[in-house]
Write a protein that holds these residues in place. Structure first.
Motif, PDB file in Angstrom:
ATOM      1  N   GLU A 106      17.327   3.063  22.441  1.00 30.04           N
ATOM      2  CA  GLU A 106      18.287   2.229  23.192  1.00 30.04           C
ATOM      3  C   GLU A 106      17.947   0.747  23.028  1.00 30.04           C
ATOM      4  OE1 GLU A 106      19.384   3.291  27.264  1.00 30.04           O
ATOM      5  OE2 GLU A 106      18.410   5.229  26.902  1.00 30.04           O
ATOM      6  N   VAL A 107      16.669   0.437  23.041  1.00 28.37           N
ATOM      7  CA  VAL A 107      16.232  -0.958  22.954  1.00 28.37           C
ATOM      8  C   VAL A 107      16.255  -1.453  21.506  1.00 28.37           C
ATOM      9  CG1 VAL A 107      14.297  -2.540  23.355  1.00 28.37           C
ATOM     10  CG2 VAL A 107      14.800  -0.741  25.010  1.00 28.37           C
ATOM     11  N   LEU A 108      15.831  -0.596  20.580  1.00 26.34           N
ATOM     12  CA  LEU A 108      15.667  -1.012  19.188  1.00 26.34           C
ATOM     13  C   LEU A 108      16.853  -0.682  18.290  1.00 26.34           C
ATOM     14  CD1 LEU A 108      11.959   0.128  18.717  1.00 26.34           C
ATOM     15  CD2 LEU A 108      12.793  -2.211  18.928  1.00 26.34           C
ATOM     16  N   GLY A 109      17.931  -0.185  18.855  1.00 21.86           N
ATOM     17  CA  GLY A 109      19.074   0.249  18.050  1.00 21.86           C
ATOM     18  C   GLY A 109      19.626  -0.806  17.118  1.00 21.86           C
ATOM     19  N   ASP A 110      19.629  -2.067  17.524  1.00 22.35           N
ATOM     20  CA  ASP A 110      20.191  -3.139  16.695  1.00 22.35           C
ATOM     21  C   ASP A 110      19.152  -3.804  15.789  1.00 22.35           C
ATOM     22  OD1 ASP A 110      22.695  -2.743  17.786  1.00 22.35           O
ATOM     23  OD2 ASP A 110      22.404  -4.240  19.354  1.00 22.35           O
ATOM     24  N   THR A 111      17.908  -3.339  15.867  1.00 18.91           N
ATOM     25  CA  THR A 111      16.829  -3.917  15.067  1.00 18.91           C
ATOM     26  C   THR A 111      16.646  -3.094  13.800  1.00 18.91           C
ATOM     27  OG1 THR A 111      15.721  -4.683  17.072  1.00 18.91           O
ATOM     28  CG2 THR A 111      14.384  -4.557  15.088  1.00 18.91           C
ATOM     29  N   HIS A 112      16.515  -3.753  12.674  1.00 18.27           N
ATOM     30  CA  HIS A 112      16.266  -3.052  11.418  1.00 18.27           C
ATOM     31  C   HIS A 112      14.845  -2.498  11.416  1.00 18.27           C
ATOM     32  CE1 HIS A 112      19.966  -4.178   9.411  1.00 18.27           C
ATOM     33  NE2 HIS A 112      19.826  -5.386   9.941  1.00 18.27           N
ATOM     34  N   PHE A 113      14.678  -1.347  10.815  1.00 20.74           N
ATOM     35  CA  PHE A 113      13.375  -0.685  10.768  1.00 20.74           C
ATOM     36  C   PHE A 113      12.317  -1.597  10.165  1.00 20.74           C
ATOM     37  CE2 PHE A 113      10.310   1.933   8.376  1.00 20.74           C
ATOM     38  CZ  PHE A 113       9.712   2.600   9.436  1.00 20.74           C
ATOM     39  N   ASP A 114      12.628  -2.222   9.028  1.00 21.80           N
ATOM     40  CA  ASP A 114      11.649  -3.094   8.356  1.00 21.80           C
ATOM     41  C   ASP A 114      11.214  -4.245   9.260  1.00 21.80           C
ATOM     42  OD1 ASP A 114      11.768  -1.493   6.097  1.00 21.80           O
ATOM     43  OD2 ASP A 114      13.293  -2.738   5.136  1.00 21.80           O
ATOM     44  N   GLN A 115      12.154  -4.783  10.035  1.00 21.70           N
ATOM     45  CA  GLN A 115      11.817  -5.874  10.948  1.00 21.70           C
ATOM     46  C   GLN A 115      10.909  -5.379  12.061  1.00 21.70           C
ATOM     47  OE1 GLN A 115      12.317  -9.215  10.797  1.00 21.70           O
ATOM     48  NE2 GLN A 115      10.961  -9.213  12.553  1.00 21.70           N
ATOM     49  N   ALA A 116      11.178  -4.169  12.572  1.00 20.89           N
ATOM     50  CA  ALA A 116      10.341  -3.609  13.632  1.00 20.89           C
ATOM     51  C   ALA A 116       8.923  -3.368  13.123  1.00 20.89           C
ATOM     52  CB  ALA A 116      10.948  -2.312  14.169  1.00 20.89           C
ATOM     53  N   VAL A 117       8.795  -2.877  11.893  1.00 18.78           N
ATOM     54  CA  VAL A 117       7.465  -2.656  11.314  1.00 18.78           C
ATOM     55  C   VAL A 117       6.753  -3.988  11.125  1.00 18.78           C
ATOM     56  CG1 VAL A 117       6.230  -1.851   9.253  1.00 18.78           C
ATOM     57  CG2 VAL A 117       8.076  -0.468  10.225  1.00 18.78           C
ATOM     58  N   LYS A 118       7.488  -4.983  10.650  1.00 21.61           N
ATOM     59  CA  LYS A 118       6.901  -6.321  10.477  1.00 21.61           C
ATOM     60  C   LYS A 118       6.423  -6.861  11.834  1.00 21.61           C
ATOM     61  CE  LYS A 118       8.061 -10.838   8.537  1.00 21.61           C
ATOM     62  NZ  LYS A 118       9.107 -11.641   7.920  1.00 21.61           N
ATOM     63  N   SER A 119       7.232  -6.676  12.870  1.00 18.77           N
ATOM     64  CA  SER A 119       6.845  -7.126  14.209  1.00 18.77           C
ATOM     65  C   SER A 119       5.633  -6.352  14.715  1.00 18.77           C
ATOM     66  CB  SER A 119       8.014  -6.955  15.188  1.00 18.77           C
ATOM     67  OG  SER A 119       9.093  -7.770  14.834  1.00 18.77           O
ATOM     68  N   LEU A 120       5.564  -5.053  14.406  1.00 21.89           N
ATOM     69  CA  LEU A 120       4.413  -4.232  14.809  1.00 21.89           C
ATOM     70  C   LEU A 120       3.143  -4.739  14.152  1.00 21.89           C
ATOM     71  CD1 LEU A 120       3.030  -1.759  16.084  1.00 21.89           C
ATOM     72  CD2 LEU A 120       3.797  -0.438  14.083  1.00 21.89           C
ATOM     73  N   VAL A 121       3.206  -5.019  12.860  1.00 19.74           N
ATOM     74  CA  VAL A 121       2.030  -5.526  12.153  1.00 19.74           C
ATOM     75  C   VAL A 121       1.601  -6.867  12.740  1.00 19.74           C
ATOM     76  CG1 VAL A 121       1.211  -6.385   9.912  1.00 19.74           C
ATOM     77  CG2 VAL A 121       2.522  -4.249  10.042  1.00 19.74           C
ATOM     78  N   HIS A 122       2.570  -7.723  13.022  1.00 17.61           N
ATOM     79  CA  HIS A 122       2.274  -9.027  13.628  1.00 17.61           C
ATOM     80  C   HIS A 122       1.634  -8.835  15.008  1.00 17.61           C
ATOM     81  CE1 HIS A 122       2.701 -13.305  14.355  1.00 17.61           C
ATOM     82  NE2 HIS A 122       3.281 -13.041  15.508  1.00 17.61           N
ATOM     83  N   TYR A 123       2.172  -7.916  15.789  1.00 20.28           N
ATOM     84  CA  TYR A 123       1.649  -7.631  17.127  1.00 20.28           C
ATOM     85  C   TYR A 123       0.223  -7.096  17.031  1.00 20.28           C
ATOM     86  CZ  TYR A 123       1.237  -5.386  21.730  1.00 20.28           C
ATOM     87  OH  TYR A 123       0.810  -5.008  22.968  1.00 20.28           O
ATOM     88  N   ALA A 124      -0.005  -6.131  16.140  1.00 19.25           N
ATOM     89  CA  ALA A 124      -1.320  -5.498  16.023  1.00 19.25           C
ATOM     90  C   ALA A 124      -2.376  -6.452  15.480  1.00 19.25           C
ATOM     91  CB  ALA A 124      -1.220  -4.266  15.137  1.00 19.25           C
ATOM     92  N   ALA A 125      -1.956  -7.476  14.744  1.00 18.72           N
ATOM     93  CA  ALA A 125      -2.899  -8.431  14.159  1.00 18.72           C
ATOM     94  C   ALA A 125      -3.496  -9.382  15.186  1.00 18.72           C
ATOM     95  CB  ALA A 125      -2.211  -9.223  13.060  1.00 18.72           C
ATOM     96  N   LYS A 126      -2.879  -9.477  16.353  1.00 15.30           N
ATOM     97  CA  LYS A 126      -3.394 -10.380  17.387  1.00 15.30           C
ATOM     98  C   LYS A 126      -4.594  -9.730  18.081  1.00 15.30           C
ATOM     99  CE  LYS A 126       1.142 -12.315  18.402  1.00 15.30           C
ATOM    100  NZ  LYS A 126       2.189 -12.423  19.420  1.00 15.30           N
ATOM    101  N   PRO A 127      -5.691 -10.464  18.230  1.00 13.79           N
ATOM    102  CA  PRO A 127      -6.872  -9.896  18.884  1.00 13.79           C
ATOM    103  C   PRO A 127      -6.611  -9.449  20.328  1.00 13.79           C
ATOM    104  CG  PRO A 127      -7.406 -11.997  17.843  1.00 13.79           C
ATOM    105  CD  PRO A 127      -5.931 -11.809  17.747  1.00 13.79           C
ATOM    106  N   GLU A 128      -5.696 -10.086  21.012  1.00  7.31           N
ATOM    107  CA  GLU A 128      -5.419  -9.721  22.404  1.00  7.31           C
ATOM    108  C   GLU A 128      -4.538  -8.477  22.530  1.00  7.31           C
ATOM    109  OE1 GLU A 128      -2.356 -12.890  21.282  1.00  7.31           O
ATOM    110  OE2 GLU A 128      -4.501 -12.650  20.997  1.00  7.31           O
ATOM    111  N   SER A 129      -4.053  -7.936  21.421  1.00  7.20           N
ATOM    112  CA  SER A 129      -3.189  -6.755  21.453  1.00  7.20           C
ATOM    113  C   SER A 129      -4.028  -5.484  21.427  1.00  7.20           C
ATOM    114  CB  SER A 129      -2.218  -6.776  20.265  1.00  7.20           C
ATOM    115  OG  SER A 129      -1.394  -7.905  20.308  1.00  7.20           O
ATOM    116  N   LYS A 130      -4.642  -5.185  22.565  1.00  2.18           N
ATOM    117  CA  LYS A 130      -5.523  -4.014  22.669  1.00  2.18           C
ATOM    118  C   LYS A 130      -4.742  -2.750  22.982  1.00  2.18           C
ATOM    119  CE  LYS A 130      -9.171  -6.986  24.326  1.00  2.18           C
ATOM    120  NZ  LYS A 130      -9.901  -7.469  25.476  1.00  2.18           N
ATOM    121  N   TYR A 131      -3.529  -2.904  23.471  1.00  6.94           N
ATOM    122  CA  TYR A 131      -2.721  -1.763  23.895  1.00  6.94           C
ATOM    123  C   TYR A 131      -1.476  -1.662  23.025  1.00  6.94           C
ATOM    124  CZ  TYR A 131      -5.824  -2.258  27.872  1.00  6.94           C
ATOM    125  OH  TYR A 131      -6.937  -2.367  28.651  1.00  6.94           O
TER     126      TYR A 131
END
Length: 117
Positions: free
Chosen positions: A32-57
């Motif tokens: 419902e939330v990600l329906g308008d987001t392209h898969f590649d963009q979501a993966v790119k955002s995930l990698v960006h999110y995971a690369a931050k040291p404060e992203s422990k969760y």
């Protein structure tokens, strides 16, 4: 993004955060939330999110939604492509353009002279 792509995204999240768990209900909620987001963009955002040291969760779905900066990147990519096309077209016109004939130049001079009187 399709429901199947949300499942693939969940697999990628588990690769970064093994404690992440998802079921069909959770996948539908994320869809419902990600329906308008392209898969590649979501993966790119995930990698960006995971690369931050404060992203422990693991991320919530809103953290992976296409951001304005992603839209800005798409806009700038489009503008670069359009700009290159315009330059190519201009170069083509310059390379193949034909100057006005002597008769056409004479007519333009006559028109200008008649307007200046």
């Amino acid at each position: 993004m399709t429901l199947q792509e949300v499942g693939m995204l969940f697999d990628k999240i588990v690769g970064f955060y093994p404690q992440f768990a998802g079921d069909l209900v959770k996948m539908r909620s994320w869809h419902e939330v990600l329906g308008d987001t392209h898969f590649d963009q979501a993966v790119k955002s995930l990698v960006h999110y995971a690369a931050k040291p404060e992203s422990k969760y693991p991320p919530h779905p809103g953290a992976l939604v296409a951001t304005e900066s992603a839209e800005g990147e798409l806009y700038h990519a489009f503008m670069r492509t359009a700009g290159r096309a315009a330059v190519d077209e201009s170069s083509q016109i310059q390379a193949t353009g034909v100057p006005p004939t002597a008769d056409q130049r004479r007519k333009v001079r006559e028109l200008l002279a008649s307007r200046l009187r």
